[in-house]
Design a protein around this motif. Structure first.
Motif, PDB file in Angstrom:
ATOM      1  N   ALA A  54      -2.295   9.528   4.557  1.00 56.12           N
ATOM      2  CA  ALA A  54      -1.261   8.749   3.881  1.00 56.12           C
ATOM      3  C   ALA A  54      -0.467   7.909   4.872  1.00 56.12           C
ATOM      4  CB  ALA A  54      -0.331   9.680   3.113  1.00 56.12           C
TER       5      ALA A  54
ATOM      6  N   VAL B 236       5.193   6.164   1.971  1.00 59.07           N
ATOM      7  CA  VAL B 236       4.646   7.412   1.460  1.00 59.07           C
ATOM      8  C   VAL B 236       5.693   8.050   0.565  1.00 59.07           C
ATOM      9  CG1 VAL B 236       3.771   9.714   1.995  1.00 59.07           C
ATOM     10  CG2 VAL B 236       3.148   7.769   3.459  1.00 59.07           C
TER      11      VAL B 236
ATOM     12  N   PHE C 251       0.874  -1.170   0.000  1.00 62.73           N
ATOM     13  CA  PHE C 251       0.000   0.000   0.000  1.00 62.73           C
ATOM     14  C   PHE C 251       0.909   1.216   0.000  1.00 62.73           C
ATOM     15  CE2 PHE C 251      -4.472   1.268   1.315  1.00 62.73           C
ATOM     16  CZ  PHE C 251      -4.307   2.606   1.001  1.00 62.73           C
ATOM     17  N   VAL C 252       0.952   1.940  -1.134  1.00 61.09           N
ATOM     18  CA  VAL C 252       1.836   3.092  -1.286  1.00 61.09           C
ATOM     19  C   VAL C 252       0.996   4.326  -1.597  1.00 61.09           C
ATOM     20  CG1 VAL C 252       3.706   4.128  -2.632  1.00 61.09           C
ATOM     21  CG2 VAL C 252       3.787   1.694  -2.038  1.00 61.09           C
ATOM     22  N   SER C 253       1.205   5.376  -0.810  1.00 57.77           N
ATOM     23  CA  SER C 253       0.525   6.646  -1.049  1.00 57.77           C
ATOM     24  C   SER C 253       1.492   7.648  -1.666  1.00 57.77           C
ATOM     25  CB  SER C 253      -0.030   7.223   0.255  1.00 57.77           C
ATOM     26  OG  SER C 253      -1.111   6.447   0.748  1.00 57.77           O
TER      27      SER C 253
ATOM     28  N   SER D  73      -0.601   3.617   4.866  1.00 63.43           N
ATOM     29  CA  SER D  73       0.412   3.131   3.935  1.00 63.43           C
ATOM     30  C   SER D  73       1.531   2.301   4.554  1.00 63.43           C
ATOM     31  CB  SER D  73       1.042   4.320   3.201  1.00 63.43           C
ATOM     32  OG  SER D  73       0.049   5.111   2.601  1.00 63.43           O
TER      33      SER D  73
END
Length: 261
Positions: free
Chosen positions: A207, A214, A35-37, A211
């Motif tokens: 974020a 970030v 999970f990358v913001s 995440s």
């Protein structure tokens, strides 16, 4: 799972008769299940980055790949990517269940998915449960709150079981309490489905909360100026925001923005 290599995106701005570079020298990799913001000042190219990953835009230079396949190539399968936009995209004359089924119907008509519609009707019922919409399958969008409409949009993106979710500020227009609730719901869905998520937001604390990493973009032309690992333990809940480590990460992230002019 998602790879940007040497990516630049420029536009021809007719109003000023010059070329505007939105993104420059983007090298970024996102692993399967991460999970990358992406955050950055207004106009830095966050949404452009997401549209490049979706294949909606073509890079001026460089390559964008999903699962090792160039998103601009004929071999790229659209069914592998789910899109969630800033505003709900449900059609007002279709019920919630019918709206959730719509992407699968369109892909099936184009021969891009193999299962029959009974499979997807069952899948839609599962998604109604997964996203907390039990009992609303026969309702219409105008009968739902803004947060529930975004749950429908997330269900639409999940209906054909993509491996990647691309989310463009999906909760930006919601009130703070609804946003917090949907952040928790999104984490639950992510943990249950193990999707790879690229998430665009202007909310720095959102974020951090969501995440694994970030990524910070500079003012235009957007370049990666920081890639911060979020080492908060999972699962996360409302109390995560008050932890010492969360405050430290929030301070670090805000410091990057103080340096932008």
């Amino acid at each position: 799972m998602i790879s940007f290599e040497g990516v630049q995106k420029s536009y021809r701005a007719d109003a000023v008769e010059e070329t505007v570079t939105a993104l420059a020298d983007i090298d970024l990799g996102i692993k399967s299940g991460e999970f990358v913001s992406v955050v950055g000042p207004s106009g830095c190219g966050k949404t452009t980055l997401l549209h490049l990953a979706a294949g909606i835009l073509e890079p001026t230079t460089g390559t964008v790949e999903i699962d090792g396949v160039d998103v601009q190539s004929p071999e790229h399968e659209r069914k592998g990517v789910g899109l969630v936009f800033q505003q709900p995209v449900a059609l007002e004359w279709r019920t919630v269940r019918q709206n959730i089924l719509l992407p699968a119907q369109l892909l099936r008509e184009n021969g891009e998915i193999e299962h029959d519609m009974k499979f997807y009707r069952d899948r839609a019922d599962d998604l109604l449960s997964l996203t907390g919409l039990d009992g609303f399958g026969d309702s219409y969008p105008n009968e739902l709150s803004g947060g529930m409409q975004q749950r429908v949009t997330i269900s639409q993106a999940l209906i054909y079981e993509p491996s990647v979710l691309l989310m463009d500020e999906p909760f930006g227009s919601l009130d703070a309490m609804t946003k917090d609730q949907l952040n928790l719901e999104l984490l639950r869905i992510w943990q249950e489905t193990e999707k790879t998520i690229l998430f665009i937001t202007h909310d720095l604390d959102e974020a951090i909360f969501l995440s694994d990493r970030v990524v910070v973009l500079s003012p235009r032309p957007g370049q990666v100026v920081a890639d911060i690992e979020i080492d908060l333990p999972r699962p996360r809940d409302e109390d995560t925001h008050g932890t010492e480590r969360f405050v430290e990460l929030s301070t670090e992230l805000h410091q990057h923005f103080k340096g932008f002019k």
